[in-house]
Design a protein around this motif. Structure first.
Motif, mmCIF file in Angstrom:
data_model
loop_
_atom_site.group_PDB
_atom_site.id
_atom_site.type_symbol
_atom_site.label_atom_id
_atom_site.label_comp_id
_atom_site.label_asym_id
_atom_site.label_seq_id
_atom_site.Cartn_x
_atom_site.Cartn_y
_atom_site.Cartn_z
ATOM 1 N N TYR A 8 21.087 39.228 5.027
ATOM 2 C CA TYR A 8 21.995 38.160 4.595
ATOM 3 C C TYR A 8 21.298 37.294 3.566
ATOM 4 O O TYR A 8 20.218 36.763 3.798
ATOM 5 N N LEU A 9 21.953 37.150 2.425
ATOM 6 C CA LEU A 9 21.400 36.350 1.347
ATOM 7 C C LEU A 9 21.533 34.866 1.673
ATOM 8 O O LEU A 9 22.607 34.388 2.035
ATOM 9 N N ASP A 10 20.454 34.128 1.552
ATOM 10 C CA ASP A 10 20.449 32.705 1.880
ATOM 11 C C ASP A 10 20.926 31.907 0.665
ATOM 12 O O ASP A 10 20.140 31.473 -0.167
ATOM 13 N N PHE A 11 22.253 31.731 0.568
ATOM 14 C CA PHE A 11 22.815 30.978 -0.552
ATOM 15 C C PHE A 11 22.365 29.529 -0.517
ATOM 16 O O PHE A 11 22.187 28.897 -1.565
ATOM 17 N N ASP A 12 22.232 28.973 0.684
ATOM 18 C CA ASP A 12 21.837 27.570 0.813
ATOM 19 C C ASP A 12 20.501 27.300 0.129
ATOM 20 O O ASP A 12 20.276 26.220 -0.423
ATOM 21 N N GLU A 13 19.602 28.289 0.150
ATOM 22 C CA GLU A 13 18.292 28.117 -0.470
ATOM 23 C C GLU A 13 18.442 27.952 -1.980
ATOM 24 O O GLU A 13 17.795 27.101 -2.594
ATOM 25 N N TYR A 14 19.321 28.783 -2.574
ATOM 26 C CA TYR A 14 19.577 28.646 -4.013
ATOM 27 C C TYR A 14 20.236 27.312 -4.322
ATOM 28 O O TYR A 14 19.919 26.651 -5.315
ATOM 29 N N ILE A 15 21.192 26.911 -3.471
ATOM 30 C CA ILE A 15 21.925 25.674 -3.707
ATOM 31 C C ILE A 15 21.007 24.460 -3.574
ATOM 32 O O ILE A 15 21.138 23.481 -4.315
ATOM 33 N N ARG A 16 20.039 24.529 -2.687
ATOM 34 C CA ARG A 16 19.113 23.406 -2.487
ATOM 35 C C ARG A 16 18.033 23.364 -3.555
ATOM 36 O O ARG A 16 17.666 22.290 -4.040
ATOM 37 N N GLN A 17 17.493 24.537 -3.915
ATOM 38 C CA GLN A 17 16.284 24.563 -4.726
ATOM 39 C C GLN A 17 16.429 25.254 -6.082
ATOM 40 O O GLN A 17 15.514 25.194 -6.904
ATOM 41 N N GLY A 18 17.568 25.911 -6.323
ATOM 42 C CA GLY A 18 17.700 26.685 -7.559
ATOM 43 C C GLY A 18 17.976 25.830 -8.785
ATOM 44 O O GLY A 18 18.227 24.628 -8.698
ATOM 45 N N GLU A 19 17.927 26.491 -9.922
ATOM 46 C CA GLU A 19 18.303 25.843 -11.167
ATOM 47 C C GLU A 19 19.807 25.554 -11.140
ATOM 48 O O GLU A 19 20.544 26.143 -10.340
ATOM 49 N N PRO A 20 20.277 24.650 -12.003
ATOM 50 C CA PRO A 20 21.709 24.303 -11.997
ATOM 51 C C PRO A 20 22.638 25.512 -12.066
ATOM 52 O O PRO A 20 23.627 25.588 -11.335
ATOM 53 N N THR A 21 22.337 26.464 -12.957
ATOM 54 C CA THR A 21 23.204 27.641 -13.068
ATOM 55 C C THR A 21 23.133 28.495 -11.808
ATOM 56 O O THR A 21 24.124 29.100 -11.408
ATOM 57 N N GLN A 22 21.948 28.555 -11.182
ATOM 58 C CA GLN A 22 21.815 29.314 -9.943
ATOM 59 C C GLN A 22 22.603 28.654 -8.813
ATOM 60 O O GLN A 22 23.243 29.337 -8.009
ATOM 61 N N ARG A 23 22.560 27.331 -8.764
ATOM 62 C CA ARG A 23 23.309 26.620 -7.723
ATOM 63 C C ARG A 23 24.802 26.870 -7.873
ATOM 64 O O ARG A 23 25.517 27.086 -6.889
ATOM 65 N N GLU A 24 25.271 26.836 -9.108
ATOM 66 C CA GLU A 24 26.691 27.051 -9.357
ATOM 67 C C GLU A 24 27.114 28.461 -8.953
ATOM 68 O O GLU A 24 28.112 28.646 -8.239
ATOM 69 N N LYS A 25 26.354 29.452 -9.386
ATOM 70 C CA LYS A 25 26.682 30.843 -9.055
ATOM 71 C C LYS A 25 26.601 31.096 -7.553
ATOM 72 O O LYS A 25 27.454 31.775 -6.980
ATOM 73 N N ALA A 26 25.571 30.548 -6.918
ATOM 74 C CA ALA A 26 25.412 30.732 -5.475
ATOM 75 C C ALA A 26 26.593 30.131 -4.720
ATOM 76 O O ALA A 26 27.072 30.689 -3.731
ATOM 77 N N GLY A 27 27.072 28.984 -5.206
ATOM 78 C CA GLY A 27 28.238 28.356 -4.582
ATOM 79 C C GLY A 27 29.475 29.227 -4.690
ATOM 80 O O GLY A 27 30.247 29.349 -3.736
ATOM 81 N N TYR A 28 29.672 29.856 -5.839
ATOM 82 C CA TYR A 28 30.819 30.746 -6.022
ATOM 83 C C TYR A 28 30.731 31.954 -5.086
ATOM 84 O O TYR A 28 31.721 32.338 -4.451
ATOM 85 N N TRP A 29 29.540 32.555 -5.016
ATOM 86 C CA TRP A 29 29.370 33.721 -4.151
ATOM 87 C C TRP A 29 29.524 33.331 -2.681
ATOM 88 O O TRP A 29 30.127 34.057 -1.888
ATOM 89 N N GLN A 30 28.991 32.192 -2.321
ATOM 90 C CA GLN A 30 29.098 31.726 -0.945
ATOM 91 C C GLN A 30 30.572 31.553 -0.549
ATOM 92 O O GLN A 30 30.996 31.972 0.534
ATOM 93 N N THR A 31 31.349 30.961 -1.444
ATOM 94 C CA THR A 31 32.776 30.779 -1.181
ATOM 95 C C THR A 31 33.493 32.118 -1.120
ATOM 96 O O THR A 31 34.277 32.381 -0.202
ATOM 97 N N ALA A 32 33.250 32.977 -2.103
ATOM 98 C CA ALA A 32 33.937 34.267 -2.193
ATOM 99 C C ALA A 32 33.683 35.121 -0.960
ATOM 100 O O ALA A 32 34.611 35.724 -0.397
ATOM 101 N N ILE A 33 32.442 35.191 -0.534
ATOM 102 C CA ILE A 33 32.098 35.997 0.642
ATOM 103 C C ILE A 33 32.647 35.360 1.908
ATOM 104 O O ILE A 33 33.175 36.037 2.794
ATOM 105 N N GLY A 34 32.569 34.034 2.011
ATOM 106 C CA GLY A 34 33.083 33.355 3.192
ATOM 107 C C GLY A 34 34.572 33.528 3.366
ATOM 108 O O GLY A 34 35.067 33.615 4.501
ATOM 109 N N LEU A 35 35.320 33.595 2.274
ATOM 110 C CA LEU A 35 36.771 33.741 2.358
ATOM 111 C C LEU A 35 37.206 35.083 2.934
ATOM 112 O O LEU A 35 38.341 35.223 3.399
ATOM 113 N N GLN A 36 36.334 36.061 2.935
ATOM 114 C CA GLN A 36 36.705 37.367 3.491
ATOM 115 C C GLN A 36 36.912 37.295 5.002
ATOM 116 O O GLN A 36 37.568 38.155 5.601
#
Length: 396
Positions: A8-36
């Protein structure tokens, strides 16, 4: 940062510590996967690895989608859950593509477009309205179903709801007023259930886009981790059962949006939404404050959400045989004028209105489902408490 824990990919880690673009992308993936989760689907480890590569900037979202498509096109060995994983993987990457786009079309065509883009390559009829009526058994309703809109009126209802929302101004409104209005809009949009499948995911993506277009900050974590609650809250907001004493209950969906937009901390677990919760789950707490009472097992709503059902009047008897006939026909259902005409056996709409429906409404036996919008495209009619009392009396 690229480490995956137990697949399981730890999106929260990217959202907490990643670069701005990484945080944004991680948020999109986190939402997309969660909606399934709203359809009980889980993505594959391949999708998660592909998401990681996209988040870290190694591939674009279009390349990520192509890789997912190629993976399933060329895969020869199939596992038992591959079909579900394929849908989850394709839809997740499609959702990220949609959420990454800065454009948004707030219209019926735009809503259809979201469904088409989200389910491209997954559903044969992606982006097409259903041409049949549907029911769905719900756990929170003990196997009962929400009454979804009949398929003939889908476009008209969408046009109406979106037009009304476009005309509404959030300027100067309190937080409570904004949340209450937003709840009604999203709830009504979902109740239309315009598509054969994928309505909740489409509504969620469209809602996220709409809120962003209004300037709201949308917490992706909410849809990612509470998508199943979101769906069940939509169910409860659109369900009522007079015989069981259960009224429409928007409070659960309001609490989802209060967490989403106001940062409140309601405990969003599904057991609170059951129409007959156990004592342990009868009060939904706000984890940042004092617990607040939620609807009882008999469907009583908090004081803030009073029922619009008229009180029983002294006189139940009527000398008008047309009212008696209409009360018998409606019973415990919600019917359109067309449906009442068919059940009564009359073809002249004007006569049904003047001789049956209008007198029954005037005398307090029947009420409108949408009393503030008499010409609402989803208008239905149902018995008042007085009408139900007469119905049960003449049914003995």
């Amino acid at each position: 940062m690229s480490e995956m824990k137990q697949g399981y990919l730890d999106f929260d880690e990217y959202i907490r510590q990643g670069e701005p673009t990484q945080r944004e992308k991680a948020g999109y993936w986190q939402t997309a996967i969660g909606l399934q989760a709203v359809d009980g689907l889980k993505v594959s480890s391949y999708l998660q690895e592909t998401a990681r590569r996209h988040i870290e900037g190694n591939i674009t979202i279009d390349e990520a989608r192509d890789l997912v498509n190629q993976y399933y096109t060329t895969k020869t060995a199939r596992d038992a859950n591959d079909e579900d994983k394929e849908e989850a993987d394709r839809v997740s990457s499609n959702i990220v593509k949609v959420l990454s786009s800065p454009t948004f079309n707030f219209s019926t065509g735009g809503y259809k477009s979201v469904h088409r883009r989200v389910f491209e390559g997954v559903m044969k009829h992606a982006g097409e309205f259903r041409t049949y009526d549907i029911t769905k058994k719900e756990w929170v309703l003990e196997g009962d179903t929400v009454l979804y809109l009949n398929w003939e009126d889908l476009r008209r209802a969408l046009d109406y709801d979106l037009e009304q929302e476009r005309a509404y101004s959030y300027k100067g409104k309190s937080h409570d007023e904004m949340i209450s209005h937003l709840t009604r809009f999203v709830s009504g949009l979902w109740q239309i259930h315009a598509f054969g499948e994928g309505n909740t995911r489409t509504t969620a993506v469209f809602t996220i886009q709409y809120l962003r277009s209004l300037g709201f900050h949308v917490d992706n974590d909410m849809f990612a981790k509470h998508s199943w609650y979101f769906r069940n809250a939509l169910v409860r907001a659109n369900y009522h059962n007079v015989a069981k004493g259960i009224d429409y209950t928007p409070v659960y969906l309001e609490r989802f949006f209060r967490n989403l937009l106001l940062g409140e901390q309601w405990d969003l677990r599904n057991r609170y939404l059951h129409i007959h919760p156990t004592e342990e789950w009868s009060v939904q707490p706000n984890l940042s404050g004092t617990p607040t009472s939620t609807p009882t097992s008999k469907g009583q709503t908090p004081h803030k959400y009073p029922t619009s059902t008229p009180q029983v009047q002294d006189k139940l008897h009527t000398d008008n045989p047309n009212i008696v006939r209409l009360v018998q026909v409606v019973g415990e259902q919600e019917l359109s004028v067309k449906e009442m005409m068919e059940l009564i056996g009359l073809k002249d709409r004007k006569n049904v209105l003047s001789l049956y429906l209008n007198p029954a409404v005037a005398d307090g036996y029947i009420r409108l489902l949408f009393p503030q919008s008499p010409r609402h495209p989803r208008q239905k009619y149902l018995l008042t408490v007085k009408g139900l009392a007469l119905y049960r009396e003449i049914s003995k």
